[in-house]
Scaffold this motif. Sequence first.
Motif, short mmCIF file in Angstrom:
data_model
loop_
_atom_site.label_atom_id
_atom_site.label_comp_id
_atom_site.label_asym_id
_atom_site.label_seq_id
_atom_site.Cartn_x
_atom_site.Cartn_y
_atom_site.Cartn_z
N ASP A 25 -12.04 3.77 -5.85
CA ASP A 25 -11.97 3.62 -4.39
C ASP A 25 -13.29 3.20 -3.78
OD1 ASP A 25 -12.33 6.45 -5.36
OD2 ASP A 25 -13.03 6.71 -3.32
N SER A 39 -13.21 9.37 -2.47
CA SER A 39 -14.13 10.17 -3.30
C SER A 39 -14.97 11.11 -2.45
CB SER A 39 -15.09 9.26 -4.08
OG SER A 39 -14.36 8.54 -5.01
N ARG A 62 -3.39 5.20 -0.67
CA ARG A 62 -3.81 5.07 -2.07
C ARG A 62 -4.55 3.74 -2.23
NH1 ARG A 62 -2.58 7.67 -6.61
NH2 ARG A 62 -0.83 8.82 -5.70
N SER A 63 -5.68 3.79 -2.90
CA SER A 63 -6.48 2.57 -3.10
C SER A 63 -5.83 1.71 -4.17
CB SER A 63 -7.89 2.97 -3.52
OG SER A 63 -8.58 1.86 -4.01
N PRO A 67 -14.16 5.97 1.63
CA PRO A 67 -13.61 6.17 0.28
C PRO A 67 -13.12 7.61 0.09
CG PRO A 67 -15.87 5.30 0.20
CD PRO A 67 -15.60 5.71 1.63
N GLY A 114 -9.51 7.39 -5.73
CA GLY A 114 -8.25 6.65 -5.80
C GLY A 114 -7.55 6.56 -4.45
N PHE A 115 -8.17 7.06 -3.39
CA PHE A 115 -7.61 6.96 -2.04
C PHE A 115 -8.67 6.41 -1.09
CE2 PHE A 115 -4.81 9.90 -4.10
CZ PHE A 115 -3.58 9.71 -3.50
N PHE A 116 -8.24 6.02 0.11
CA PHE A 116 -9.21 5.74 1.17
C PHE A 116 -8.59 6.14 2.51
CE2 PHE A 116 -6.72 1.86 0.88
CZ PHE A 116 -6.67 1.34 2.16
N TYR A 129 0.86 -1.20 0.00
CA TYR A 129 0.00 0.00 0.00
C TYR A 129 0.89 1.24 0.00
CZ TYR A 129 -4.25 -2.65 1.19
OH TYR A 129 -5.32 -3.51 1.18
N CYS A 176 -13.72 0.05 -1.42
CA CYS A 176 -14.24 0.13 -0.05
C CYS A 176 -15.46 -0.76 0.12
CB CYS A 176 -14.57 1.58 0.31
SG CYS A 176 -13.08 2.59 0.43
#
Length: 391
Positions: free
Chosen positions: A340, A358, A334-335, A356, A364-366, A320, A344
């Motif tokens: 994302d 978003s 970063r997902s 998430p 693209g991240f969490f 990760y 999730c």
Amino acid sequence: MPDPRPAARVTAITHALTPLRSYLELWDGLRLQPEVCDFVFGNPQEMPLPGFVDAIRRHAEPKDKDWFAYKRSESEAREVVAKSLREWRGLPFDPEDVALTPGAFGALEVAFRTLLDAGDEVLFSLPPWFLYEPMLLSVDAVPVKVRVRADDNDLDLDAIGSAIGPRTRAVIVNTPNNPTGRIYPPATLRALAELLTDASDRWGRPIWLISDEPYARLVFSDAQFHSPSAYYPYTLISYSYGKVLLTPGERIGWLALSPSIPDRESLRGAIEVSQIAAGWLFPNAVLQYALGDLERLSIDLPGLQAKRDRLAGDLSAVGYDLRVPDGTFYLWVRSPDPDDVAFCRRLADRGVLVLPGSICEAPGFFRISLTGSNDMIDRALPTFRRAAPEH
Ligand SMILES: Cc1ncc(COP(=O)(O)O)c(C=O)c1O
């Protein structure tokens, strides 16, 4: 009869809140199931601090007939905060500079209502706390957003400089940052102060800096907190006890005017007027009486740091991509799947709930909240490993 409709502004607010509300539906349906590991919000997953419960009990017992009368900012509570700020920040805060509010939420709302006219632009950085935008829309202000630097999550001063214009009334800086965990360094804050001073001179009115600092006491031992208020005079600070005590349902915090703001008497009055007109935005009486006790309490910071190190270490080891946070109780990762939300949802199917990216305008991240218990971390790690980039 025509359909009943809310005010037009509510449509824009609803739009801004749609990603969060649709995720809340999923979360509400799953979070209370047995064995679920809930890392979504900064909510307690264990019993509260005993000192917190004692303080509430002690101050719930009325000592006079006014105990539960209407309360504005109580003078003892103001003095507690001003004294603490003087020692912590080395600036001569006066009790009159402090307004007690229902958390940082209330402090921000009061700041917006005191400083902003309809159509004023307010700049903040992405990824942000996901409620700045709806709150700004609710006072008819215009959110202007720039992204932080991709490589180190520091403020992008060039982007901020380019986004400032004649309608810019305020800039919100959140440090330690939710969700990235970044504490902005002195060099950044100094350069930001220069930029805001130049822009204020150019446009003929001060641009306010709203320094949102609810995590200012949640700083890991390998980092140091720096407040923008040490660098730029026209600063208001928002703070909440809901983070350092992990009691976000007991609403108390404050809004403080920097002692460096010149001629701030009328602003002090304007803040109280805004609190009254916004619907009596003061904390409940018992929380204000308890503040002297609450100010001395904190969740277990070494324990929080141990969770950070364990999760960050384990997740990095399986591929990760993350930056170890300087403060807050969040890990920003970063997902492995650019989608994302889908990622999730797959974790949620296996009983692990995370936020998430978003929802914070960062697809693209969490985000993982480190308020999850050690037991939850033990149970969730195999799921994180199975979903890892290297798996
Ligand atoms: C950056 C930021 N500001 C303000 C708040 C509001 O804090 P509170 O709910 O304690 O008032 C939060 C809560 O998550 C936050 O993360």
